[in-house]
Design a protein around this motif. Structure first.
Motif, mmCIF file in Angstrom:
data_model
loop_
_atom_site.group_PDB
_atom_site.id
_atom_site.type_symbol
_atom_site.label_atom_id
_atom_site.label_comp_id
_atom_site.label_asym_id
_atom_site.label_seq_id
_atom_site.Cartn_x
_atom_site.Cartn_y
_atom_site.Cartn_z
ATOM 1 N N TRP A 78 -19.627 28.044 3.043
ATOM 2 C CA TRP A 78 -19.450 27.199 4.219
ATOM 3 C C TRP A 78 -17.997 27.243 4.677
ATOM 4 C CZ3 TRP A 78 -23.833 25.217 6.260
ATOM 5 C CH2 TRP A 78 -24.952 25.151 5.425
ATOM 6 N N VAL A 79 -17.813 27.249 5.984
ATOM 7 C CA VAL A 79 -16.485 27.201 6.584
ATOM 8 C C VAL A 79 -16.475 26.055 7.587
ATOM 9 C CG1 VAL A 79 -14.715 28.455 7.872
ATOM 10 C CG2 VAL A 79 -16.268 29.702 6.347
ATOM 11 N N ILE A 80 -15.497 25.161 7.469
ATOM 12 C CA ILE A 80 -15.350 24.044 8.406
ATOM 13 C C ILE A 80 -14.028 24.207 9.132
ATOM 14 C CG2 ILE A 80 -15.156 21.538 8.653
ATOM 15 C CD1 ILE A 80 -16.827 21.222 6.172
ATOM 16 N N THR A 81 -14.034 24.056 10.439
ATOM 17 C CA THR A 81 -12.822 24.216 11.231
ATOM 18 C C THR A 81 -12.102 22.881 11.407
ATOM 19 O OG1 THR A 81 -13.952 23.860 13.354
ATOM 20 C CG2 THR A 81 -13.891 26.107 12.501
ATOM 21 N N VAL A 82 -10.773 22.948 11.391
ATOM 22 C CA VAL A 82 -9.933 21.778 11.674
ATOM 23 C C VAL A 82 -8.762 22.247 12.528
ATOM 24 C CG1 VAL A 82 -10.540 20.668 9.485
ATOM 25 C CG2 VAL A 82 -8.453 22.027 9.643
ATOM 26 N N PRO A 83 -8.149 21.359 13.311
ATOM 27 C CA PRO A 83 -6.947 21.750 14.050
ATOM 28 C C PRO A 83 -5.840 22.202 13.097
ATOM 29 C CG PRO A 83 -7.824 19.672 14.890
ATOM 30 C CD PRO A 83 -8.579 19.987 13.628
ATOM 31 N N ALA A 84 -5.098 23.214 13.500
ATOM 32 C CA ALA A 84 -4.014 23.724 12.651
ATOM 33 C C ALA A 84 -2.907 22.702 12.485
ATOM 34 C CB ALA A 84 -3.461 25.021 13.237
ATOM 35 N N ALA A 86 -14.333 31.613 12.883
ATOM 36 C CA ALA A 86 -14.472 30.950 11.587
ATOM 37 C C ALA A 86 -15.438 31.711 10.687
ATOM 38 C CB ALA A 86 -14.932 29.505 11.778
ATOM 39 N N VAL A 87 -16.488 32.289 11.281
ATOM 40 C CA VAL A 87 -17.407 33.124 10.498
ATOM 41 C C VAL A 87 -16.668 34.341 9.957
ATOM 42 C CG1 VAL A 87 -19.503 34.516 10.572
ATOM 43 C CG2 VAL A 87 -19.425 32.342 11.796
ATOM 44 N N LEU A 88 -15.872 34.991 10.805
ATOM 45 C CA LEU A 88 -15.109 36.164 10.379
ATOM 46 C C LEU A 88 -14.118 35.803 9.279
ATOM 47 C CD1 LEU A 88 -14.407 37.787 13.859
ATOM 48 C CD2 LEU A 88 -16.096 38.501 12.166
ATOM 49 N N PHE A 89 -13.514 34.621 9.382
ATOM 50 C CA PHE A 89 -12.587 34.163 8.353
ATOM 51 C C PHE A 89 -13.313 33.981 7.029
ATOM 52 C CE2 PHE A 89 -10.618 30.476 6.137
ATOM 53 C CZ PHE A 89 -9.416 31.074 5.789
ATOM 54 N N GLY A 90 -14.528 33.434 7.060
ATOM 55 C CA GLY A 90 -15.301 33.272 5.839
ATOM 56 C C GLY A 90 -15.666 34.592 5.200
ATOM 57 N N LEU A 91 -15.866 35.626 6.022
ATOM 58 C CA LEU A 91 -16.173 36.954 5.504
ATOM 59 C C LEU A 91 -14.939 37.653 4.955
ATOM 60 C CD1 LEU A 91 -18.543 38.130 8.389
ATOM 61 C CD2 LEU A 91 -19.242 37.679 6.032
ATOM 62 N N GLU A 92 -13.781 37.355 5.549
ATOM 63 C CA GLU A 92 -12.540 38.035 5.164
ATOM 64 C C GLU A 92 -11.387 37.032 5.156
ATOM 65 O OE1 GLU A 92 -9.959 41.992 6.502
ATOM 66 O OE2 GLU A 92 -11.579 41.245 7.767
ATOM 67 N N PRO A 93 -11.307 36.175 4.137
ATOM 68 C CA PRO A 93 -10.283 35.111 4.126
ATOM 69 C C PRO A 93 -8.845 35.625 4.095
ATOM 70 C CG PRO A 93 -12.022 34.677 2.517
ATOM 71 C CD PRO A 93 -12.210 36.073 2.988
ATOM 72 N N GLY A 94 -8.638 36.876 3.670
ATOM 73 C CA GLY A 94 -7.280 37.391 3.554
ATOM 74 C C GLY A 94 -6.760 38.083 4.787
ATOM 75 N N VAL A 95 -7.451 37.937 5.925
ATOM 76 C CA VAL A 95 -7.037 38.663 7.123
ATOM 77 C C VAL A 95 -5.683 38.181 7.640
ATOM 78 C CG1 VAL A 95 -8.274 37.113 8.696
ATOM 79 C CG2 VAL A 95 -7.799 39.469 9.398
ATOM 80 N N ALA A 135 -20.409 28.891 9.427
ATOM 81 C CA ALA A 135 -19.257 28.134 9.915
ATOM 82 C C ALA A 135 -19.737 26.961 10.746
ATOM 83 C CB ALA A 135 -18.338 29.021 10.747
ATOM 84 N N ILE A 136 -19.110 25.809 10.545
ATOM 85 C CA ILE A 136 -19.400 24.605 11.321
ATOM 86 C C ILE A 136 -18.147 24.236 12.095
ATOM 87 C CG2 ILE A 136 -20.076 22.167 11.256
ATOM 88 C CD1 ILE A 136 -21.515 22.735 8.630
ATOM 89 N N ASP A 137 -18.254 24.249 13.396
ATOM 90 C CA ASP A 137 -17.144 23.841 14.260
ATOM 91 C C ASP A 137 -17.443 22.428 14.737
ATOM 92 O OD1 ASP A 137 -14.983 23.670 15.917
ATOM 93 O OD2 ASP A 137 -15.784 24.988 17.471
#
Length: 712
Positions: free
Chosen positions: A218-224, A537-546, A73-75
């Protein structure tokens, strides 16, 4: 997709060369990242954390059939950025990036400043502390020729508001601190490539020397609160950086910052949290020694959390969630450098999945607001024309001045009684004397602001009242937004408010939010709150359906024609064609603002070619914050993108005016009735990005379809 297991080899010490993405090479001489360009990584000198680990999947804990070996994940934040990663076979362990030495000697940092330096030839030079220090040391006559970008993520937000003066496109340019410009897409691509290089280098040294780029998700974070154009912009920048490609789009996920922090918080145990407040009134809290002790505890835990770069997660949900029942609600306020982003979630037990209750909200209320207030204070004292000239003529010195302010800003606490001392660079003092013919001290004495004094050691002495004035406009906006959210009926019964993000480390903000929420809910500070989004963001990449349910932030629809009905449709919308009467500019709603959407929820529309041999079509997409509209010409509705269909050759192409499927007859520009051929477009909502696919129902073959949010 079958994946090979990695074999442990000797560590690879050579930096990985940047490669051009599948979306097309760029000319390095033009300043864009080109194939063969090498990074200049900052020296780390940190021994491998766990050199005995391997990425070799084990039958015990590796998810069967998972196509990726690592999630990175890249923040990319407004003021600071970093990366973190986890091996898929060990999802309970999150590794934070190697520390860089910077700032005060011996101080290790788990993030680096989001400062990018490009050479006069527009090629990559450095990022982070290296970029900041190198630019600071440049000769004043040489610095104006370089490209130094600082806090550039926030500038994208100005293109992200409804009815912005200018739309965000792939050609949008950003200004460096010296006024020179280059394409924003290249600025972001350079930054993402730097972190890609560093992450791959670290992974290959510590775990697997033959790790392939396709083994990494890869996971990139953005403001919601960012809309679809900004999300597509980040994806295009990532493609240019080589993190993924349009043909392998699934390798890249876009994570929403407060949502990622929420995913992280649900894993915490009680000893990893500081809970402020209970049932006391705001007045009693201000002087309660127990509350003051909690703030001191929060600061101490923050200090300790910075010493570790490995974080162990719970296999299930954390203790805090174990106490919560299904249906309990909480807010996550992600307070960063540029924006404050709020999301409201409901916990679902026993799975620990999350449901969004109200669409993400927030605004540009981040810590940068305090910096801008300080800049305005300098303008009031020394003149707007002088500050503007100084930033252009002495850009490195201006950066130095803002670094000094940033360091002192972090020491500000509630009820401060002593002045805040800011060192002015010698070049500032000298430049002012040459430009104005008088000293800085004389300017301060002449200024109407009597809350800023001149110290004998060449410092600005900002009295506590003036310091408070620097913070309060931004703090007030944050508090007002949180208060407004708490009063919405959709979020009634919220039990906790989690405060995360770099700005959340400010005791001033913590105290203001605590007094605002009062006894209505408990304010919770996760330890390492500045890294909450990155870890999540790392956890989201591991489990996108959370996150099982999200809310649409806007109403989306298409412009169509419907058969005209007298008495129902306005006369000025009447369009007659080939003896038929149509109503123009009808808004065909796809989803409605605040509508609950499950990930992957699909809305379908059917189209037919308007003429024989038609090979492509482009349909305009419209959006509005209003939940219910009827025509695209109504106030608050704007064109926001387009749906493109590459039809290809097909049998039975017909001609004539066209009708699409849906609730009733509808005609879309460029599409019409074909006697045999029908294209079924499926728009997928509920994820962090909107996606589309299309099918030729006659042949059963896939039709190339794309959503474009960035073209005019």
């Amino acid at each position: 997709m079958e994946r090979h297991s990695c074999r442990m080899k000797s560590a690879v010490n050579t930096p990985t060369a940047w490669r051009a993405s599948d979306s097309g090479e760029e000319d390095p001489a033009d300043g864009s990242p080109g194939a063969g360009s090498l990074l200049h990584p900052e020296s780390c000198g940190i021994a491998p954390l766990t050199p005995n680990l391997s990425l070799r999947p084990s039958s015990r804990n590796a998810p069967r059939g998972h196509p990726f070996l690592v999630v990175v994940a890249i923040d990319l934040g407004t003021t600071a950025s970093g990366y973190a990663y986890s091996l898929v076979q060990e999802p309970e362990t999150i590794h934070i990036m190697r520390r860089w030495e910077g700032g005060d000697p011996g101080v290790a940092n788990q993030k680096i400043p989001t400062c990018l330096l490009l050479t006069p030839g527009r090629s990559f030079h450095s990022l982070g502390y290296t970029a900041r220090d190198f630019y600071h040391d440049l000769d004043p006559e040489e610095a104006p020729h370089w490209f130094y970008f600082d806090k550039f993520k926030m500038k994208i937000h100005s293109f992200n508001v409804q009815f912005a003066l200018q739309d965000l496109t792939l050609e949008t340019e950003l200004e460096a601190v010296n006024g020179k410009s280059m394409r924003a897409l290249h600025v972001f691509a350079h930054t993402l490539r730097f972190f890609q290089n560093q992450a791959l280098k670290e992974l290959r040294e510590q775990f697997c020397s033959d790790l392939e780029e396709e083994d990494v998700r890869w996971v990139i974070t953005v403001p919601a609160i960012w809309k679809q154009p900004a999300k597509q912009f980040m994806r295009e920048a990532a493609y240019l950086a080589g993190l993924a490609s349009p043909d392998h789009a699934e390798q890249l996920l876009i994570a929403l910052e407060p949502e990622a922090a929420s995913i992280y918080c649900r894993k915490l145990r009680l000893h990893q949290l500081t809970v402020l407040g209970s049932t006391e009134t705001p007045t009693s809290q201000a002087s309660d020694p127990r509350i003051n002790s909690s703030f001191r505890q929060a600061r101490e835990q923050l200090r300790r959390s910075r010493q570790s770069r490995t974080f162990l997660m719970e296999n299930g949900v954390g203790d805090l969630w174990a106490e919560m029942e299904s249906g309990d609600r909480y807010i996550v306020a992600d307070c960063g450098g540029g924006t404050v982003d709020l999301t409201v979630h409901e916990i679902e037990q026993p799975e620990g999945t999350l449901k969004e209750l109200y669409k993400a909200s927030g605004g540009p209320y981040g810590a940068v607001g305090v910096d801008l207030a300080f800049e305005e204070l300098l303008c009031q004292i020394f003149g707007h024309d002088f500050i503007r000239c100084f930033k252009v003529k002495r850009p490195a010195a201006w950066v130095d001045l803002m670094i000094a302010f940033e360091a002192r800003k972090r020491t500000v606490s509630p009820k401060r009684t002593n002045p805040l001392n800011i060192s002015l660079p010698f070049s500032f003092i000298d430049f002012y004397r040459k430009q104005k013919g008088k000293s800085v001290e004389a300017a301060l004495k002449k200024s109407s602001n009597n809350l800023v004094k001149w110290g004998s050691q060449g410092m600005l002495r900002i009295l506590p009242e003036a310091v408070d004035e620097l913070f309060q406009p931004t703090i007030r906006q944050v508090v007002q937004h949180i208060d407004a959210l708490l009063h919405r009926p959709e979020v009634a019964g919220v039990r906790f408010l989690f405060l995360v993000g770099g700005f959340a480390e400010s005791p001033v903000l913590q105290r203001a939010v605590q007094q605002a929420v009062g006894g209505g809910c408990r304010l919770v500070l996760p330890h390492g709150l500045g890294l909450s989004t990155l870890r999540g963001a790392v956890l989201f990449g591991l489990e996108p359906g959370v996150v099982r349910l999200r809310r649409s932030p806007l109403t989306y629809g298409l412009a169509v024609l419907r058969r005209f009905e007298d008495g129902r449709h306005p006369a000025d919308k009447l369009l007659e064609q080939d003896g038929a009467r149509w109503c123009a500019d009808v808004f065909d709603r796809l989803v409605q603002a605040q509508q609950p959407l499950a990930p992957g929820e699909v809305v379908q529309r059917r189209y037919t070619p308007a003429r024989p041999g038609q090979r492509s079509a482009r349909i305009s997409l419209y959006c509005t914050p209003r939940p219910d509209v009827h025509f695209i010409s109504e106030p608050g509705v704007r064109r926001c993108g387009s749906l493109s269909l590459e039809l290809g050759p097909g049998p039975g192409d017909g001609g004539g005016p066209g009708v699409g499927g849906g609730d009733g007859p509808e005609l879309n520009p460029g599409l019409g009735v074909g006697r045999h051929r029908e294209i079924r477009a499926s728009l997928q909502f509920g994820d962090t990005e909107i996606r589309v696919s299309a099918l030729d129902t006659l042949t059963g073959t896939e039709v190339r379809a794309a959503l474009d949010w960035l073209s005019d």
